[in-house]
Design a protein around this motif. Structure first.
Motif, short mmCIF file in Angstrom:
data_model
loop_
_atom_site.label_atom_id
_atom_site.label_comp_id
_atom_site.label_asym_id
_atom_site.label_seq_id
_atom_site.Cartn_x
_atom_site.Cartn_y
_atom_site.Cartn_z
N UNK A 144 12.68 6.59 -2.16
CA UNK A 144 11.80 5.88 -1.23
C UNK A 144 11.26 4.62 -1.89
N UNK A 145 10.84 4.77 -3.13
CA UNK A 145 10.26 3.61 -3.83
C UNK A 145 11.30 2.51 -3.95
N UNK A 147 0.80 -1.22 0.00
CA UNK A 147 0.00 0.00 0.00
C UNK A 147 0.83 1.27 0.00
N UNK A 148 1.91 1.26 0.78
CA UNK A 148 2.72 2.47 0.84
C UNK A 148 3.32 2.77 -0.52
N UNK A 149 3.75 1.72 -1.17
CA UNK A 149 4.32 1.86 -2.51
C UNK A 149 3.28 2.46 -3.44
N UNK A 150 2.08 1.92 -3.35
CA UNK A 150 1.02 2.38 -4.23
C UNK A 150 0.67 3.84 -3.94
N UNK A 151 0.59 4.17 -2.67
CA UNK A 151 0.11 5.53 -2.36
C UNK A 151 1.16 6.57 -2.74
N UNK A 152 2.43 6.22 -2.60
CA UNK A 152 3.46 7.19 -2.98
C UNK A 152 3.50 7.36 -4.50
N UNK A 163 11.18 -5.27 -0.11
CA UNK A 163 10.36 -6.40 -0.55
C UNK A 163 11.25 -7.54 -1.03
N UNK A 164 12.32 -7.16 -1.75
CA UNK A 164 13.25 -8.19 -2.23
C UNK A 164 13.86 -8.93 -1.06
N UNK A 165 14.18 -8.15 -0.01
CA UNK A 165 14.81 -8.76 1.15
C UNK A 165 13.82 -9.56 1.99
N UNK A 166 12.61 -9.67 1.49
CA UNK A 166 11.63 -10.47 2.20
C UNK A 166 10.78 -9.67 3.14
N UNK A 167 10.93 -8.33 3.10
CA UNK A 167 10.15 -7.48 4.00
C UNK A 167 8.76 -7.23 3.45
N UNK A 168 8.03 -6.33 4.10
CA UNK A 168 6.66 -6.08 3.69
C UNK A 168 6.57 -4.81 2.83
N UNK A 169 7.70 -4.16 2.58
CA UNK A 169 7.71 -2.99 1.72
C UNK A 169 7.06 -1.78 2.37
N UNK A 170 6.92 -1.81 3.69
CA UNK A 170 6.30 -0.67 4.36
C UNK A 170 7.36 0.38 4.66
N UNK A 171 6.94 1.62 4.61
CA UNK A 171 7.89 2.71 4.86
C UNK A 171 7.08 3.95 5.15
N UNK A 172 7.64 4.78 6.02
CA UNK A 172 6.92 5.99 6.35
C UNK A 172 7.12 7.01 5.23
N UNK A 173 6.09 7.23 4.45
CA UNK A 173 6.25 8.12 3.30
C UNK A 173 5.44 9.40 3.48
N UNK A 174 4.96 9.63 4.71
CA UNK A 174 4.09 10.79 4.94
C UNK A 174 4.76 12.09 4.52
#
Lengths: 161, 669
Positions: free
Chosen positions: B95-96, B58-63, B103-114
Motif C-alpha cells: 500500500x505504501x 496523511x494516509x501514508x503517515x497513518x498507515x 505521489x511520483x505520478x503527481x497524485x495526492x498519495x491518497x488511498x483507502x487504507x482502512x
C-alpha cells in the motif's frame, strides 16, 4: 490528409528550389540550412537516402529531395544546400537545389493542391500558395519524412529481389 | 510552503526506506525472533512516517503509524512474529509503495487504507490480550481516543524509567484576547521543562484558536506535579492549571481528533525514539564515504560533453601526426592520457550497483512462490557488481521475466520434487560478476530442467522447426529454440510468465544492449540462463577497416582475430566460400557485397580477414585494409533510419567524418 490544412492567418516559409519549381516549408520546422558536405553512405537503404553527416556532433540522416520525388538527379552546384528539418520528432537533412529566401505566406493565399504539382503527388503537399508573381508549393514534411515509408520501400525491394 | 522542492528528496528517500523495509522484512521472516531487525524496520517506518506527515500525506503517515504500533508491540515482545503478521506488514508496504508511486505520478498519495489498518490493529491487539499495559486499551483506526497506542507505550516506558507523566489541563481567562499567543507561551514553558507527548486539541488547532478556554497536554517530565503547575501558572492570563498524574486508565482527554492531528502532535516525541537511530545513522555515514545526490541529467550532459571531447581528441591526434612538431605531439599525448583518465572516472560516476535492480526480486520471488504453492530458496550474490546506468535501466525487465520463468517453469511443485528425490525447497540463484570488459549475470535453478521433447513438440506445432530438422538438432540447439518468437512451453498459460511473448523479447532486449544470452540445462537437475553484458554502451573500442573507399568500425568485442591469408587457402563447401581457421571451417563473407560497396580496382593475392564471433558461431569478413584500433563514441543513426541491415550505429572519427559501426549479429546467421 489531402485537404488543405487550415493555416492561421500567416506563416513564415523557407523557400527553396527543386528543378523549376519553388517550394516552401514552415520556418518552425527548419533547424538550419547547411552547405553540402561529405556524406557517409548507409548501405541497403532506399536510393533517396544519401547517408549521414556529422552535424555538429550529431549524426544526421540526409535525403535527396529530387530523388525522393522521382525528379532526375543532377550534379551538386555551389548553390546546393541541405535544409535540416524537424518533423515527427525526426531530424533529417534534405538536399535541395538552392535555398535563399524567407517569405510571409498569408493564410488566404493558400489553396488546395491539385492532384499533382511539379511531379509531386498531392499527398505530400499542404497546399499551393499564390503570391503576387510566384507560386509556392507547401510541403507536408510529416508525410515526406515518414519512416514507415522507408520500411515499406525496403520490404518492397526485398520482395523484388 | 512550496513543497515541490522537497518532493524529489521525499520520493527518493521514501523509496529507499520502503526498499529497506522490504529487505529487513524478508530477513525477519527467516529470523522472527531477531529484535535487531525489528528495530531496523521500525526506524525506517518511523522516518517514513515523519517525512510523509511533514509533507502532508496523511494516509501514508497513518498507515506507517499503525505499522509502527505493530512493530513496537513485537519489539516489546508483546506479540510474536507469525506468518500473518509478516503478510500484513508486507501488504502494508505494498500500500505504501502504491501511495508513493501515486505521489511520483503527481497524485495526492491518497488511498483507502482502512482495511489494512484494521488488520494491523487486530494483530496488535489480538496477540496481546493482557490488560496490564497501556497498549491494551482498545483503539479504533479512526483515532477516537486521545492517545494512540504508540504514545501510550512511550508514556508507559517513561514511567517505567522513573520519569513523571502528567496530564495538564490549562484554562485561560475568559477575557483573554490573543489566545493563540498565550498558548504559544504556555507551550514554550512546557517544552522547556518536558517532552510533549500529546495535546488536545492538536497544536495546529490551538495555534489557530480552534478551542474554547481550555486545552489538555500530556507530557513527560523530570519535575514534580507542583513544579509543573507553578511554572505554567506564571504565564499571564492563565486561569487554572490542573496537573494530574497520567495513568493508562484515565481517558478524560477530549476525544474528537483527526488522524492527521495525531500524527502532527507526535512529532515532538520523535525526539526520544530517534536518538538511537540518529546515532546509528551517523555511525553508518561515517563508515561510508560522503555522498551527494546528483540529478542524472547532469551526469548525462557531462557525458555528452565528454563524448565531444573524445572526438576532438581523435582530431588532435590526427593533426599532431600530420604537423609532426615535437612539443605539439607531447601536449597532445598528454591530453590523450588525461582524457582516458577522465573517461575512467566518468564511467565510475555513472556506475550503479546492480543491487538497485536485484533488491526488488526477493519480494517478487516470495509472492510468486506463495501464489504457486512452491517452496523456493532465493539466493542473490554479487549485488555490489557495478554496471553503467544505461544498462541498469534496461536490464530490470528481462531479469524479471527470466526469474518468473524459473519460478513458473523451472522449479517443480514440492511433492514432485520429493518424488524425484530432491529437497522440497527449490533453489534459484541470481549471480552477478564482472570479468574483463563484461558483466555476467547468471540465473540458475535446480528445477526439472528443459524438456527436449516438449520444446521440440511445441516448436513443431508453432512452425518454428519442421520434424525432419528437429531430429537433427543438438540438445543445445533445442534449448535455444526457447528464444524463438511465439514460444511457451508451460502447459497452461499463466499470469506468471506470460503468453509466449517472453523469451524472444528478453533476447532481443539483451542483444540491443550489446549483450548475449545463453541457456544450458540438464534434465532433472535444472537450467541456467547466462547473460553477458558490456560494461558501458556509449564508448566502445573498435577496429577501423576500409571497404572500398569507405571506413567501417567493427566492435572489438566481436572480433576473434584479424588475419591475412593467401587466396589459395580459400576453399569451397556447399557453394559457399570457407576458410580453415584453426581447424574450424568458417564461412567467408565479402563485405563489399554485403554493404553494396562499389568495387575499388584490382584484385589482390591476399585477403585481409576479420574473424568475428556471435556465440559459438564465427564468420570471416573480407575487408580491404585494416587501419587501427580506436575508442569511439557510439551514436545512433536516428529514428529515421531504423534497423539498417548490418549497421548498429555510427561514430564520428578524428577527421570529423562519420563512420558506420558494423553489427556482426546480422552478419552471422
Amino acid at each position: 490528409m489531402s485537404e488543405v490544412k487550415t493555416v492561421e492567418t500567416e506563416m513564415k516559409a523557407i523557400v527553396f528550389q527543386l528543378k523549376d519549381e519553388e517550394y516552401g516549408v514552415d520556418v518552425h520546422q527548419v533547424r538550419s540550412i547547411e552547405r553540402l558536405q561529405e556524406i557517409t553512405r548507409v548501405p541497403r537503404t532506399p536510393s533517396f537516402v544519401k547517408g549521414v553527416i556529422n552535424l555538429r556532433g550529431i549524426v544526421t540522416p540526409i535525403i535527396d529531395l529530387r530523388s525522393r520525388f522521382d525528379i532526375e538527379e543532377t550534379e551538386p552546384t555551389d548553390e546546393t544546400r541541405i535544409i535540416i528539418v524537424n518533423a515527427n520528432d525526426l531530424e533529417v537533412g534534405m538536399i535541395v537545389d538552392s535555398a535563399n529566401d524567407v517569405i510571409d505566406v498569408p493564410a488566404n493565399a493558400v489553396e488546395q493542391a491539385p492532384k499533382v504539382v511539379g511531379g509531386i503527388d498531392a499527398e505530400y503537399l499542404d497546399g499551393v500558395a499564390k503570391l503576387e508573381k510566384r507560386l509556392l508549393i507547401l510541403l507536408n514534411l510529416d508525410k515526406v519524412l515518414n519512416p514507415e515509408e522507408i520500411i515499406a520501400l525496403r520490404q518492397f525491394k526485398e520482395k523484388g529481389e | 510552503m512550496d513543497m515541490n522542492q522537497y518532493l524529489e528528496v521525499f520520493v527518493d528517500e521514501s523509496r529507499e526506506h520502503l526498499q529497506a523495509i522490504n529487505e529487513y522484512m524478508l530477513k525477519l521472516e527467516n529470523n522472527p525472533s531477531d529484535i535487531a531487525i525489528i528495530n531496523d524496520i521500525f526506524r525506517s517506518a518511523h522516518t517514513l512516517k515523519g517525512m510523509s506527515a511533514s509533507m502532508g500525506y496523511e494516509d501514508l503517515a497513518s498507515l506507517t503509524h499503525q505499522m509502527e504500533n505493530v512493530l513496537d508491540a513485537i519489539r516489546q515482545e508483546k506479540i510474536a512474529v507469525k506468518g500473518h503478521t509478516v503478510d500484513a506488514l508486507f501488504e502494508s508496504v505494498d500500500h505504501l509503495e502504491a501511495m508513493v508511486e501515486s505521489i511520483i505520478a503527481g497524485g495526492d498519495g491518497k488511498r483507502d487504507v482502512k482495511d489494512i489498518v484494521q488488520i494491523l490493529n487486530l494483530i496488535e491487539k489480538g496477540e496481546d490480550p493482557d490488560s496490564d499495559s497501556a497498549s491494551s486499551t482498545p483503539q479504533t483506526g479512526s483515532g477516537n481516543s486521545g492517545l494512540d497506542e504508540f504514545q501510550k507505550s512511550i508514556l508507559q516506558q517513561s514511567v517505567d524509567q522513573g520519569l513523571n507523566a502528567f496530564t495538564v489541563k490549562v484554562t485561560l481567562e475568559s477575557t483573554c484576547m490573543l489566545k493563540a499567543a498565550r498558548v504559544y507561551m504556555v507551550f514554550e514553558v512546557i517544552e522547556k521543562i518536558s517532552e510533549v507527548v500529546h495535546s488536545s486539541p492538536a497544536v495546529s488547532d490551538l495555534e489557530e484558536e480552534k478551542f474554547d478556554q481550555d486545552f489538555t497536554v500530556t507530557l513527560i517530565t523530570e519535575l514534580k506535579a507542583e513544579e509543573v503547575q507553578t511554572k505554567i501558572g506564571k504565564v499571564s492570563e492563565v486561569e487554572t492549571v490542573i496537573v494530574t498524574p497520567f495513568s493508562t486508565t484515565k481517558e478524560d482527554i477530549e476525544t474528537t481528533q483527526e488522524a492527521a492531528a495525531a500524527v502532527e502532535t507526535d512529532k515532538p516525541i520523535e525526539k526520544k525514539p530517534e536518538k538511537e537511530p540518529a546515532e546509528t545513522k551517523n555511525a553508518k555515514a561515517a563508515a561510508n564515504n560522503k555522498t551527494m545526490r546528483v540529478n542524472i541529467n547532469r551526469l548525462d550532459s557531462l557525458m555528452n560533453l565528454f563524448e565531444e571531447l573524445v572526438i576532438d581528441r581523435g582530431r588532435l591526434e590526427a593533426l599532431a601526426k600530420e604537423i609532426d612538431n615535437g612539443s605539439l605531439t607531447d601536449t597532445v599525448e598528454h591530453i590523450s592520457r588525461l582524457t582516458s583518465d577522465l573517461q575512467d572516472s566518468l564511467m565510475t560516476l555513472r556506475m550503479v550497483q546492480i543491487d538497485t535492480v536485484f533488491n526488488r526480486f526477493p519480494r517478487m520471488i516470495r509472492s510468486l512462490s506463495k501464489d504457486l504453492g512452491k517452496k523456493i530458496d532465493f539466493n542473490v550474490t554479487g549485488g555490489e557488481t557495478e554496471l553503467d546506468r544505461t544498462v541498469i535501466d534496461e536490464i530490470g525487465d528481462p531479469l524479471v521475466h527470466l526469474l518468473r520463468n524459473s519460478v513458473d517453469h523451472g522449479i517443480e511443485m514440492p511433492e514432485n520434487r520429493s518424488e524425484a528425490g530432491k529437497p522440497e525447497v527449490g533453489t534459484i540463484s541470481l549471480t552477478a560478476y564482472h570479468s574483463g570488459n563484461h558483466i555476467y549475470i547468471d540465473i540458475e535453478d535446480d528445477g526439472g530442467g528443459i524438456n527436449r521433447e516438449k520444446v521440440l513438440k511445441k516448436a513443431i506445432e508453432n512452425n518454428i522447426v519442421d520434424e525432419a530438422m528437429a531430429e537433427k538438432l543438438s540438445d543445445n540447439e533445442v534449448y535455444q529454440l526457447l528464444f524463438a518468437s511465439g514460444f511457451s512451453t508451460a502447459d497452461t498459460v499463466s499470469d506468471i510468465s506470460g503468453r509466449g511473448v517472453g523469451l524472444d523479447v528478453v533476447k532481443s532486449k539483451i542483444e540491443s544492449l550489446g549483450g548475449h544470452i545463453h541457456v544450458t540445462s540438464k534434465p532433472g537437475y535444472g537450467s541456467k540462463f547466462a547473460i553477458q553484458l558490456p560494461l558501458t554502451l556509449s564508448i566502445l573500442p573498435v577496429m577501423l577497416v576500409t571497404i572500398g573507399h569507405e571506413t567501417y568500425a567493427i566492435p572489438l568485442s566481436n572480433i576473434v582475430e584479424s588475419i591475412i591469408i593467401p587466396k589459395e587457402d580459400v576453399m569451397k563447401a556447399h557453394n559457399q566460400l570457407v576458410i580453415d581457421f584453426r581447424g574450424k571451417v568458417v564461412p567467408l563473407v565479402s563485405m563489399k557485397d554485403v554493404l553494396e560497396v562499389e568495387s575499388a580496382g584490382e584484385e589482390k593475392d591476399n585477403f585481409s580477414i576479420v574473424v568475428v564471433r556471435k556465440g559459438d558461431q564465427m564468420a570471416a569478413l573480407i575487408v580491404d585494409r585494416f587501419i587501427s584500433q580506436q575508442e569511439v563514441v557510439l551514436k545512433p543513426l536516428g529514428d529515421y533510419l531504423t534497423n539498417v541491415f548490418a549497421i548498429s550505429g555510427a561514430t564520428i572519427l578524428g577527421d570529423g567524418k562519420v563512420s558506420l559501426i558494423l553489427d556482426c549479429n546480422d552478419l552471422i546467421k
